[in-house]
Design a protein around this motif. Structure first.
Motif, PDB file in Angstrom:
ATOM      1  N   SER A 272       6.641   0.033  -2.515  1.00 39.77           N
ATOM      2  CA  SER A 272       6.648   0.153  -3.849  1.00 39.77           C
ATOM      3  C   SER A 272       5.575  -0.011  -4.436  1.00 39.77           C
ATOM      4  O   SER A 272       4.642   0.943  -4.954  1.00 39.77           O
ATOM      5  CB  SER A 272       7.785   0.216  -4.519  1.00 39.77           C
ATOM      6  OG  SER A 272       7.960  -1.107  -4.885  1.00 39.77           O
TER       7      SER A 272
ATOM      8  N   ALA B 269      16.203   1.017   4.617  1.00 38.64           N
ATOM      9  CA  ALA B 269      15.135   0.521   2.991  1.00 38.64           C
ATOM     10  C   ALA B 269      15.018   2.138   2.059  1.00 38.64           C
ATOM     11  O   ALA B 269      14.122   2.797   3.282  1.00 38.64           O
ATOM     12  CB  ALA B 269      14.367  -0.382   3.363  1.00 38.64           C
ATOM     13  N   ARG B 270      15.222   2.454   1.220  1.00 40.66           N
ATOM     14  CA  ARG B 270      14.201   3.473   0.203  1.00 40.66           C
ATOM     15  C   ARG B 270      12.479   3.007   0.485  1.00 40.66           C
ATOM     16  O   ARG B 270      12.366   1.986  -0.171  1.00 40.66           O
ATOM     17  CB  ARG B 270      14.534   3.640  -1.050  1.00 40.66           C
ATOM     18  CG  ARG B 270      14.414   4.915  -1.740  1.00 40.66           C
ATOM     19  CD  ARG B 270      15.040   4.314  -3.149  1.00 40.66           C
ATOM     20  NE  ARG B 270      14.562   5.412  -3.293  1.00 40.66           N
ATOM     21  CZ  ARG B 270      13.218   5.858  -4.039  1.00 40.66           C
ATOM     22  NH1 ARG B 270      12.758   4.786  -4.908  1.00 40.66           N
ATOM     23  NH2 ARG B 270      12.735   7.288  -5.008  1.00 40.66           N
ATOM     24  N   THR B 271      12.227   4.126   1.362  1.00 45.12           N
ATOM     25  CA  THR B 271      10.410   3.947   1.373  1.00 45.12           C
ATOM     26  C   THR B 271       9.741   5.144   1.117  1.00 45.12           C
ATOM     27  O   THR B 271       8.980   5.698   1.985  1.00 45.12           O
ATOM     28  CB  THR B 271      10.254   2.939   3.089  1.00 45.12           C
ATOM     29  OG1 THR B 271      11.037   4.187   3.661  1.00 45.12           O
ATOM     30  CG2 THR B 271      11.147   1.517   3.263  1.00 45.12           C
TER      31      THR B 271
ATOM     32  N   GLU C 210      11.202  -2.573   0.828  1.00 46.20           N
ATOM     33  CA  GLU C 210      11.172  -1.662  -0.245  1.00 46.20           C
ATOM     34  C   GLU C 210       9.691  -2.330  -1.106  1.00 46.20           C
ATOM     35  O   GLU C 210       9.131  -1.477  -1.877  1.00 46.20           O
ATOM     36  CB  GLU C 210      12.698  -1.877  -0.843  1.00 46.20           C
ATOM     37  CG  GLU C 210      13.626  -1.139  -0.032  1.00 46.20           C
ATOM     38  CD  GLU C 210      15.100  -1.131  -0.774  1.00 46.20           C
ATOM     39  OE1 GLU C 210      15.807  -0.764  -0.743  1.00 46.20           O
ATOM     40  OE2 GLU C 210      14.973  -1.879  -2.250  1.00 46.20           O
TER      41      GLU C 210
END
Length: 401
Positions: free
Chosen positions: A318, A28-30, A314
């Motif tokens: 965010s 995941a983009r974290t 994600e």
């Protein structure tokens, strides 16, 4: 100083072949959680002590500084407090799921522990009918959120082995029925509920729409009411809690927290992540401490939904973590504790006792040069808490009274 705890329920995992032997948290983009890990102090904590159920109830008692071996009595009594059900000292509360059973030839399997995450409005109608038909002077049913409901058994039995339905998805029902003194009462209620639910208009409409039916009750998580000392008395801090999940609200009520409602908070993938962060910052104008709990990564894990879990992580990063970092700029000095409450591996679809990573931000003293917030922290942790409830004392830099 303001204190903020951010909990991604079941966010930790184990490597998956589908993700090239990485976890959902690694893939995941974290950027916000990674920033906290880079600039804070990281470690590992065991939130689930041996000998107790591997559940969010036990794990979150630990996170909030309460030794589960001393204070845990069961999941359902916490949920009873959340929905305003008063319990006598000899009453036993049971978590009551609406589930989907599926017959294949002569065998019955538990197809879905959540009846397709049935909407609360539909579920309320079903539980109301169940209480009307099966309720008595000793047994009452109370509606909760989505598939999560409650049964109170006045002067009931609590020494019955009950299996959480999310642990047995796809398995044959007869192998996991309640067992112990009083089992016959639960068996009869489950059987009777199936006849009532099958003919209810809600399920007829769900069948026509191609949705999963809520065609049985499932009992688990039973216990008598607990007795927790207030968080303020223990730590001298006025606290608040934000969660869509009744068990978390129940812990908060027993701990003396202000329970902050957020419109659109569902406990699932469509929850109002950003609204939780905004409500937390607003609450810190009058509170010293706030805990935000987000259930969506755990729900995706129980469903074996890899894409859903990555998306939930994600969104948590965010909208919750990012929102808190941005909003905290105007509240003065603050500290953040970020962590999963436990691990829920996609491959198992259930909780494990694996220690989970945490980060305290801003960090002071020695750091490990961690570049991201994920399970790799376990390979070389700076701090290790084998008894999870002691992490709170460290985070607040004080000892509970």
């Amino acid at each position: 100083m303001k204190y903020i705890i951010l909990i991604g329920d079941g966010m930790a995992d184990r490597p998956l072949e589908e993700l090239d032997d990485k976890t959902c948290l690694q893939v995941a983009r974290t950027p916000n959680m990674d920033r906290l890990a880079k600039e804070g102090v990281t470690g590992m904590v065991k939130t689930l002590p041996d000998g107790l159920p591997a559940g969010s109830d036990v794990a979150n008692l630990s996170i909030l500084g309460y030794d589960p071996k001393r204070y845990y009595t069961g999941r359902a009594p916490l949920e009873a407090a959340s929905i305003g059900v008063k319990m006598g000292k000899d009453d036993v509360a049971y978590r009551c799921n609406l589930v989907t059973l599926k017959r294949i030839k002569k065998r019955i399997y538990l197809e879905d522990y959540s009846a397709g995450h049935i909407p609360s409005a539909e579920a309320k109608k079903l539980i109301k009918e169940i209480d009307k038909r099966l309720g008595s002077n000793n047994i009452r049913f109370y509606s909760g959120v989505s598939y999560r409901h409650l049964m109170i058994w006045r002067r009931g039995k609590d020494q019955i082995e009950c299996i959480p339905p999310h642990d047995i998805t796809g398995k044959e029902m007869c192998d996991y029925m309640p067992m112990g003194d009083g089992e016959e009462v639960l068996w009869e209620l489950m059987e009777d509920s199936q006849a009532i639910l099958a003919s209810h208009p809600v399920n007829k409409n769900r069948r026509m729409a191609g949705l999963k039916e809520a065609n049985s009750l499932w009992f688990w998580g039973q216990g008598k009411r607990p007795s927790l000392p207030s968080f303020k008395k223990r730590y001298g801090l006025k606290g608040g809690l934000i969660s869509a999940v009744d068990l978390m609200k129940g812990i908060g009520i027993y701990a003396g927290f202000e329970i902050i409602k957020v419109k659109g908070a569902t406990g699932y993938l469509d929850t109002n992540y950003g609204g939780k962060a905004k409500a937390a910052i607003k609450a810190l104008e009058s509170l010293d401490f706030i805990c935000i709990h987000v259930a969506s990564p755990d729900e995706a894990s129980h469903n074996g939904d890899i894409k859903g879990k990555i998306k939930a992580i994600e969104d948590f990063d965010s909208k919750v973590v990012g929102g808190i970092i941005k909003g905290a700029e105007r509240i003065g000095k603050y500290k953040i504790l970020l962590l999963p409450d436990h691990s829920t591996p996609i491959g198992l679809k259930t909780h494990t006792r694996d220690p989970v990573p945490f980060v305290i931000y801003p960090g002071s003293g020695q750091k490990r040069g961690v570049s991201s917030f994920d399970e790799v922290i376990a390979k070389n942790p700076l701090l290790v808490f084998k008894e999870g409830y002691k992490l709170m004392d460290y985070f607040l830099n004080r000892t509970a009274q």
